[in-house]
Design an enzyme around this catalytic site. Sequence first.
Site, PDB file in Angstrom:
ATOM      1  N   ASP A 243      -1.140   6.073  14.526  1.00 43.83           N
ATOM      2  CA  ASP A 243      -1.023   4.727  14.891  1.00 43.83           C
ATOM      3  C   ASP A 243      -2.248   4.277  15.788  1.00 43.83           C
ATOM      4  OD1 ASP A 243       1.395   3.712  13.908  1.00 43.83           O
ATOM      5  OD2 ASP A 243       2.718   5.072  15.505  1.00 43.83           O
TER       6      ASP A 243
ATOM      7  N   ILE B  18       0.774  -1.294  -0.215  1.00 43.26           N
ATOM      8  CA  ILE B  18       0.051   0.171   0.049  1.00 43.26           C
ATOM      9  C   ILE B  18       0.951   1.144   0.184  1.00 43.26           C
ATOM     10  CG2 ILE B  18      -1.915   1.073   1.248  1.00 43.26           C
ATOM     11  CD1 ILE B  18      -2.932  -1.525   2.144  1.00 43.26           C
ATOM     12  N   THR B  19       1.829   1.170   0.949  1.00 46.73           N
ATOM     13  CA  THR B  19       2.643   2.555   0.927  1.00 46.73           C
ATOM     14  C   THR B  19       4.084   1.903   0.895  1.00 46.73           C
ATOM     15  OG1 THR B  19       2.646   2.691   3.403  1.00 46.73           O
ATOM     16  CG2 THR B  19       0.979   4.071   2.179  1.00 46.73           C
TER      17      THR B  19
END
Lengths: 500, 500
Positions: free
Chosen positions: A266, A207-208
């Site tokens: 987070d 994804i990243t």
Amino acid sequence: MEKANELKLKPLGIDTHHEHTIYMRDDCPVCISEGFNALTRLRVSYGSKTIIASLNVLVNDFLLASDEISLSENAIKVLGVKKGDLLTLSHIEPIDSMSAVRAKIYGQKLLANHFQEIVEDIVAGNYANVELAAFITACAGNNMTVNEIIYLSKAMITTGQKLNWPQKQVFDKHCVGGLPGNRTTPIVVAIVAAYGLTIPKTSSRAITSPAGTADTMESITIVNLSLSKIKEVVGQENGCIAWGGSVQLSPADDKLIRVEKALDIDSDGQLIASILSKKIAAGSTHVVIDIPVGSTAKVRTKQAAEELKRRMSLVADGLGLKIKVVITDGSQPVGRGIGPALEARDLLAVLKDAPHAPSDLKERSLHLAGELLELSEEVNAGSGYFKAREILESGAAYKKFVGICLAQGGFSEPSIGSFKQEIKADKSGIVTKIDNRRLAKIAKLAGAPENKGAGIDFFAPIGTDVKVGQILYAIHAESTGALEYALGYLDSQENILTIK
Amino acid sequence: MEKANELKLKPLGIDTHHEHTIYMRDDCPVCISEGFNALTRLRVSYGSKTIIASLNVLVNDFLLASDEISLSENAIKVLGVKKGDLLTLSHIEPIDSMSAVRAKIYGQKLLANHFQEIVEDIVAGNYANVELAAFITACAGNNMTVNEIIYLSKAMITTGQKLNWPQKQVFDKHCVGGLPGNRTTPIVVAIVAAYGLTIPKTSSRAITSPAGTADTMESITIVNLSLSKIKEVVGQENGCIAWGGSVQLSPADDKLIRVEKALDIDSDGQLIASILSKKIAAGSTHVVIDIPVGSTAKVRTKQAAEELKRRMSLVADGLGLKIKVVITDGSQPVGRGIGPALEARDLLAVLKDAPHAPSDLKERSLHLAGELLELSEEVNAGSGYFKAREILESGAAYKKFVGICLAQGGFSEPSIGSFKQEIKADKSGIVTKIDNRRLAKIAKLAGAPENKGAGIDFFAPIGTDVKVGQILYAIHAESTGALEYALGYLDSQENILTIK
């Protein structure tokens, strides 16, 4: 006769990813009625199908005629419509489950039914990105109780597909947070499957990060398997290493995770729910979870890792999943390659037990495979690692790996991008620190993971004594444009490696 | 030679409001390098100007050539670019101030410099909507201390324009949360200015309501005044009733408020900062704040209103602003009209002291004007209301109002939409409850505030004894399309008025 709120579809080919978007002319009655407040949402219907979309407005008249609207690509796909179809627009009521989100913001504890309703709305696409962001923020920090995480996990499981296996014990492994090059999964699967355990591994694409396991495997074999093909491969070889995208194990999580990463917030609770819900949905019963710790890894301190381990274990208990959490060193890249083909090259070297194979990748893989073998209770505590090494060094793991690849559709050596720039040390000294995040960024800007051969070949792990002019790493790309873009970023950066 | 990350602008006329958006072909090198994760953000530069924009991808090639990109309308305006200009794209680093947002999510108290950095980034457009949503959520509930609200207010003031007045005392009023038809402001300004106090009122247009004061006034006079024109009008008439948009008093708040409304998240802290920062930036020294309370008003309970009053008063003290907070009845619309022209008709009737003028609008206006007169300390406590009534009933207020309008650019009677549908009672009984939010929605769907003549004419306030078939309200629109759209919504609704 056409109604005021019926308009003809004209696709414009605009991909806005998962947030459905509707494009309307500013002079159309619905547009005027709804007003345009940046975040206006409308219901779009075609027959019995309906979606909620965010409104963008066209101030010119050359893209759409006055009786036309357009939709983003994914909205067109979900509605199953084509050019010329007549779509009905209507106003939406506030989404009920957002009141649970608001209650959470006000510090209330949510119940199972609240999470169920929220997750159902997310899966249906009823939440705009801003609403996903509000839910994520409200649940972030350590703001969820163990029970809330269990409820969220269960909601994620029930709103997705679930796999069933004839075996009583089904194994899996998971690594929390990207460590560049940390491609242990294919090696672990090969060892464990060679031993005889069932390990139907479905992995994600990046994804990243510069490569997900699925991206790396795709430079060697076919990973885009149907569910029946996955079952066939596992039936034949005990394991597979497929892309998880053809099975929607937790569609809610797929949407949440993209907003979480964009915000870089987070959230222990959502992280735990995300991981464990997917494991259970995939039919796993025994899972080893690897938490690498390092200043530029996802989890940055030993203390945070221990707390994550504690809460994750409690949630797994509540969900009836047997897990073993191991905390590992996450201070630097693993192996030498970063990017699909470069990482594939490394893992093949380990599987072949080649003399030049990166020993860190080998050791990590043996360690994790050993934990899985012990978790099965067929291998005594303390001897898993040695059993794993035996399987690898005997060639059984490589044979199994090739068998799995052939069952999935073929096996070929990965091909590394031929446009290359070497980055050299500008002073002599010892490498004391490596910024994993920025190294990953360079690999991505060079084209990874879309360009399989792009990435970084890394030669200077922590502790290396380098001389001025020595090659620290090489950037590979499949085009000069991508190589240039990565180098442009590199020019603006300092101290990706700290040399003292 | 063109660089890989330079592309030519081709405007497509897509308005995405304040979130800048960039449109790129999926085959362009930058697009491939950055990856497309729904929330990818890029820096776009032209000369010394630079913005951050969210990436949308074009999967077809008929909108853009391979060397072209497009930008959303507002991005084009901010960069000051035109068709054919060569734009440079580059990667963005994480936004520093988001770490303060993350700290807030983790329960830490933020300091003045944190709010300053966050607000500066918001004003610069560096926050995507999801980041605004995270900030809003982190500050929502009663999650901000009085000091934090003071810091946020100050940051909002310093990042916007500030007005200065030669007078020592400058008055203003503000109503918290929309009550349909509650158009007291022009009446209060007229009375107070007629008395001789300075009241340079700048009002907003509607964001989610059927009319803002600026929209209503626009059906009578010109409200789009430059700062120098505002000063001229106030110098001549003691007051004005202008649109605040030509002066950017709190550009951060303008962005936050749209996301807040979309999320429907109540945040005392941000509400207080929003109101008080704009008053101080406008140069006000004495402000009366009206909090209507009702089950479908913004503030729903007396208790919540008292708590809001308490915290708002503490923050005002900290900012050196003299305020008086009054809590009023918000159970039903005020006056008869909902929508710009219909509300303008009502307020003119009050100002003319016509026998048919809505008495509730008159009484509320006198009450608030009285509070302002008393706040000046020129009128004794307890006699403000009577002084205000004297000024209104003598005709001095109407004369002042017409004077202000003429000074602003003209005066004309409002024109009400000629497409009309009357809504009748389906049973007899007493009207016991009114859903303000859904009434406002109908007025909006009929075209208010964009169509000045659109809205609702309301005839059945709480306590009205109605017979079957009696007209409860009439919907007005300026086109059949808009009228139809509003009626479509109405068809799906029950019990907007409760008759027992």
